[in-house]
Design a protein around this motif. Structure first.
Motif, mmCIF file in Angstrom:
data_model
loop_
_atom_site.group_PDB
_atom_site.id
_atom_site.type_symbol
_atom_site.label_atom_id
_atom_site.label_comp_id
_atom_site.label_asym_id
_atom_site.label_seq_id
_atom_site.Cartn_x
_atom_site.Cartn_y
_atom_site.Cartn_z
ATOM 1 N N ASP A 212 -25.587 -2.703 56.032
ATOM 2 C CA ASP A 212 -26.604 -1.924 55.334
ATOM 3 C C ASP A 212 -26.060 -1.292 54.051
ATOM 4 O OD1 ASP A 212 -24.962 -0.425 57.049
ATOM 5 O OD2 ASP A 212 -26.374 1.265 57.040
ATOM 6 N N TRP A 213 -24.766 -1.441 53.795
ATOM 7 C CA TRP A 213 -24.152 -0.978 52.544
ATOM 8 C C TRP A 213 -23.898 -2.190 51.638
ATOM 9 C CZ3 TRP A 213 -22.414 3.927 50.852
ATOM 10 C CH2 TRP A 213 -22.585 4.971 51.765
ATOM 11 N N ASP A 214 -23.988 -1.956 50.330
ATOM 12 C CA ASP A 214 -23.629 -2.998 49.356
ATOM 13 C C ASP A 214 -22.128 -2.861 49.080
ATOM 14 O OD1 ASP A 214 -23.345 -4.833 47.354
ATOM 15 O OD2 ASP A 214 -24.571 -3.771 45.883
ATOM 16 N N ILE A 215 -21.319 -3.578 49.856
ATOM 17 C CA ILE A 215 -19.856 -3.496 49.769
ATOM 18 C C ILE A 215 -19.312 -4.819 49.242
ATOM 19 C CG2 ILE A 215 -17.708 -3.175 51.038
ATOM 20 C CD1 ILE A 215 -19.260 -1.521 53.091
ATOM 21 N N LYS A 216 -18.442 -4.719 48.260
ATOM 22 C CA LYS A 216 -17.742 -5.894 47.745
ATOM 23 C C LYS A 216 -16.244 -5.683 47.921
ATOM 24 C CE LYS A 216 -21.286 -7.130 44.375
ATOM 25 N NZ LYS A 216 -22.248 -6.121 44.830
ATOM 26 N N VAL A 217 -15.520 -6.755 48.162
ATOM 27 C CA VAL A 217 -14.072 -6.699 48.361
ATOM 28 C C VAL A 217 -13.419 -7.691 47.403
ATOM 29 C CG1 VAL A 217 -12.169 -6.990 49.979
ATOM 30 C CG2 VAL A 217 -14.370 -6.068 50.783
ATOM 31 N N MET A 218 -12.384 -7.253 46.702
ATOM 32 C CA MET A 218 -11.679 -8.150 45.787
ATOM 33 C C MET A 218 -10.198 -7.787 45.757
ATOM 34 S SD MET A 218 -13.223 -6.610 42.202
ATOM 35 C CE MET A 218 -12.178 -7.617 41.154
ATOM 36 N N LYS A 219 -9.384 -8.758 45.427
ATOM 37 C CA LYS A 219 -7.961 -8.518 45.213
ATOM 38 C C LYS A 219 -7.719 -8.327 43.714
ATOM 39 C CE LYS A 219 -5.559 -10.777 49.072
ATOM 40 N NZ LYS A 219 -4.600 -9.672 49.323
ATOM 41 N N GLN A 220 -6.894 -7.338 43.360
ATOM 42 C CA GLN A 220 -6.599 -7.152 41.960
ATOM 43 C C GLN A 220 -5.681 -8.271 41.452
ATOM 44 O OE1 GLN A 220 -4.185 -3.314 42.732
ATOM 45 N NE2 GLN A 220 -3.345 -4.104 40.806
ATOM 46 N N PRO A 221 -5.836 -8.665 40.199
ATOM 47 C CA PRO A 221 -5.042 -9.789 39.697
ATOM 48 C C PRO A 221 -3.606 -9.425 39.360
ATOM 49 C CG PRO A 221 -6.510 -8.963 37.999
ATOM 50 C CD PRO A 221 -6.871 -8.233 39.256
ATOM 51 N N GLY A 222 -3.337 -8.147 39.067
ATOM 52 C CA GLY A 222 -1.998 -7.726 38.667
ATOM 53 C C GLY A 222 -1.451 -6.645 39.573
ATOM 54 N N LYS A 223 -0.704 -5.711 38.975
ATOM 55 C CA LYS A 223 -0.086 -4.621 39.722
ATOM 56 C C LYS A 223 -0.502 -3.273 39.140
ATOM 57 C CE LYS A 223 4.087 -7.231 40.995
ATOM 58 N NZ LYS A 223 5.580 -7.242 40.947
ATOM 59 N N GLY A 224 -0.453 -2.259 40.018
ATOM 60 C CA GLY A 224 -0.712 -0.896 39.572
ATOM 61 C C GLY A 224 -2.168 -0.504 39.666
ATOM 62 N N LYS A 225 -2.396 0.798 39.772
ATOM 63 C CA LYS A 225 -3.765 1.298 39.891
ATOM 64 C C LYS A 225 -4.579 1.002 38.634
ATOM 65 C CE LYS A 225 -6.545 5.460 40.390
ATOM 66 N NZ LYS A 225 -6.581 6.933 40.465
ATOM 67 N N GLY A 226 -3.936 1.092 37.470
ATOM 68 C CA GLY A 226 -4.664 0.826 36.234
ATOM 69 C C GLY A 226 -5.268 -0.564 36.226
ATOM 70 N N ASP A 227 -4.513 -1.540 36.681
ATOM 71 C CA ASP A 227 -5.011 -2.905 36.751
ATOM 72 C C ASP A 227 -6.161 -3.017 37.748
ATOM 73 O OD1 ASP A 227 -4.507 -5.973 36.363
ATOM 74 O OD2 ASP A 227 -4.485 -5.677 38.532
ATOM 75 N N ALA A 228 -6.049 -2.317 38.881
ATOM 76 C CA ALA A 228 -7.115 -2.336 39.893
ATOM 77 C C ALA A 228 -8.399 -1.731 39.344
ATOM 78 C CB ALA A 228 -6.662 -1.595 41.150
ATOM 79 N N VAL A 229 -8.270 -0.629 38.625
ATOM 80 C CA VAL A 229 -9.451 0.028 38.052
ATOM 81 C C VAL A 229 -10.133 -0.894 37.043
ATOM 82 C CG1 VAL A 229 -10.211 1.919 36.564
ATOM 83 C CG2 VAL A 229 -8.662 2.379 38.473
ATOM 84 N N ARG A 230 -9.355 -1.503 36.176
ATOM 85 C CA ARG A 230 -9.954 -2.385 35.167
ATOM 86 C C ARG A 230 -10.649 -3.584 35.810
ATOM 87 N NH1 ARG A 230 -5.426 -0.324 32.352
ATOM 88 N NH2 ARG A 230 -3.982 -1.905 33.147
ATOM 89 N N ALA A 231 -10.017 -4.163 36.829
ATOM 90 C CA ALA A 231 -10.635 -5.306 37.510
ATOM 91 C C ALA A 231 -11.932 -4.893 38.203
ATOM 92 C CB ALA A 231 -9.653 -5.894 38.529
ATOM 93 N N GLY A 232 -11.920 -3.755 38.889
ATOM 94 C CA GLY A 232 -13.113 -3.302 39.596
ATOM 95 C C GLY A 232 -14.238 -2.920 38.668
ATOM 96 N N PHE A 233 -13.922 -2.215 37.580
ATOM 97 C CA PHE A 233 -14.966 -1.805 36.640
ATOM 98 C C PHE A 233 -15.578 -3.017 35.940
ATOM 99 C CE2 PHE A 233 -13.757 2.917 35.731
ATOM 100 C CZ PHE A 233 -14.175 3.242 37.000
#
Length: 496
Positions: free
Chosen positions: A314-335
């Motif tokens: 019932d939630w709109d949940i997406k799951v992905m792996k970040q392409p690089g390393k570090g939180k900054g990379d994760a944030v950019r990929a998710g946004f």
């Protein structure tokens, strides 16, 4: 015409496309002055080229690339052309100045008219990303009314930039004019940057940034440039500078509908917190997306994200792996993958409680702020939530970055940050100015928001100790990176 402290002409009054307009005696004298000075303006600008080049360089910093720009008091259009707008429109009181502007910059649009007269402004169509008054405010008969009239050209995302000279410099400028070192300007309004900010507020604009530049408006064989870059920006010194700038946005209005939202959860070795992030997250808007961005964990965090996605259909949940390393990379990929109008970061350690996110959403959706930063340093926190040395460092860096960004921060390192997707896209488009410098992701967003002149607001939260896993922050390694970031910010935001 750009009228500035050292030369440039003034904005405002004159005959527009609708025929002759009534001018007050002062407006008549201003027009006559700049009609007389139109032929010799270039000579005055060249004489004070160091001042003009530094002034335009800072305006170029304030104005985003490819922005549409309306300059009130455009003179010969040189400043407007320097900004390289996607659409550039100027209005000026002096027909001679406007004619020269049209000859020099045929790619831009110029109007002769009294900017204090709504009928003259009606001849200009559309809205603009930026409205610029460079020294123009010093010549206006009724500043508040003129600033009100300019709302016709504004959207909620428009920024108005007012540049003027410091009152402290008026004796020096007066002497320079008498000695023939500065172009005559006539009788000017006597305004401080505080006065300008107050008038903007009265006229329905909300100031978001103030800055002071140019302690020495001469090169002096490079000494003036060195002082302006190294000494002039310092606290206690900067308010002695010749030039001041005030940036404002239209005062916020209540939203017509609730915007959609994406909550981004960067996670690495946080398996025990993944389900709690959803269980504790309130449904604070009708259209809510949650994206887990997993960072190559060693504790099966990715598999847990997939399990939670399946367990909560019932939630709109997406799951992905970040392409690089570090939180900054994760944030950019998710946004980049997010579909929400509003973007929120929720760290997977849940030290910022998911229950607090409605406060962040309300702050940005209501227009109270355009970039919302969480602060952990207002309320008391759990005993183990933050080590003492970390607390000291957070306080110190908050003070430093408050100075560098001209915005009060109490906690730059809180992971929860909120902004509009449209503003994030602009940060990405302008990222080349700062470069890919930030492994944390926090400062990429903070610096980008500051350069876009967004209204930055802090929301206090109660910081909790993590219930699962260990902190991934290294006090000394990351502390060294933060020191390097301070030097980087000084170079990019102050010393240019």
């Amino acid at each position: 015409m750009t009228v500035d402290a050292f030369d440039d002409p003034v904005p405002g009054p004159a005959a527009g496309s609708g025929g002759a307009q009534f001018l007050t005696p002062r407006q008549e004298s201003v027009r006559a002055l700049f009609e007389r000075l139109a032929e010799e303006r270039d000579r005055w600008v060249e004489r004070n080229s160091a001042f003009h080049e530094a002034d335009r360089a800072y305006l170029r910093f304030l104005v985003p690339e490819n922005a549409s720009v309306l300059e009130v008091g455009c003179g010969t259009g040189d400043t407007l052309a320097f900004l390289q707008p996607s659409r550039g429109v100027g209005i000026d009181l002096s027909p001679a100045m406007v004619e020269r502007a049209r000859q020099r910059h045929p790619e831009l649009e110029f109007h002769t008219g009294n900017a204090e007269d709504p009928a003259a402004l009606a001849g200009i169509g559309g809205t603009f990303d930026v409205i610029l008054l460079s020294d123009t405010i010093g010549f206006l008969d009724d500043i508040e009314d003129t600033l009100r009239h300019l709302h016709r050209f504004a959207t909620p995302r428009t920024r108005i930039i007012v540049s003027y000279h410091s009152r402290l410099w008026e004796p020096v400028l007066g002497l320079a004019e008498k000695l023939g070192l500065k172009m005559p300007q006539g009788q000017l309004n006597w305004l401080s940057s505080t006065d300008i900010a107050g008038l903007l507020t009265l006229a329905g604009w909300q100031p978001v940034k103030r800055e002071w530049r140019q302690l020495v408006p001469r090169r002096l064989l490079g000494l003036g440039t060195l002082i302006n870059r190294s000494i002039a920006p310092l606290p206690g010194v900067r308010k002695l500078c010749l030039r001041n700038y005030v940036v404002a946005r239209p005062a916020p209005r209540a939203p017509e509908k609730q915007p959609s939202c994406t909550v981004l959860v960067p996670c690495r070795n946080e398996r025990g917190n993944i389900e709690n992030a959803i269980r504790r997250l309130p449904r604070f808007c009708p259209d809510l997306e949650v994206i887990y961005v997993e960072g190559n964990s060693k504790d099966n965090t990715y598999e847990e994200c997939l399990r939670v996605q399946a367990a909560y259909p019932d939630w709109d949940i997406k799951v992905m792996k970040q392409p690089g390393k570090g939180k900054g990379d994760a944030v950019r990929a998710g946004f980049n993958a997010a579909r929400g109008d509003i973007l929120i970061i929720l760290d997977a350690d849940l030290t910022v409680p998911p229950e607090s996110l409605p406060k962040f959403y309300r702050a940005i959706a209501s227009g109270q702020g355009e970039f919302i930063n969480g602060t952990r340093l207002v309320y008391p926190m759990d005993d183990q939530a933050m080590r003492f040395l970390n607390w000291i460092a957070n306080r110190a860096f908050a003070r430093i970055f408050s100075f560098l960004l001209n915005t009060r921060f109490t906690d730059t390192l809180c992971g929860t940050k909120v902004l509009w997707k449209s503003d994030y896209d602009q940060i990405v488009a302008n990222r080349h100015y700062f470069g890919d410098f930030d492994p944390f992701g926090d400062f990429d967003l903070i610096f980008g928001a500051s350069k876009l002149n967004l209204e930055i607001v802090e929301v206090p939260i109660r910081y909790a100790d993590r219930s699962y896993g260990e902190t991934q922050i290294s006090r000394f390694t990351h502390g060294w990176l933060l020191l390097r970031m301070v030097l980087f910010a000084w170079k990019k935001l102050k010393a240019f």
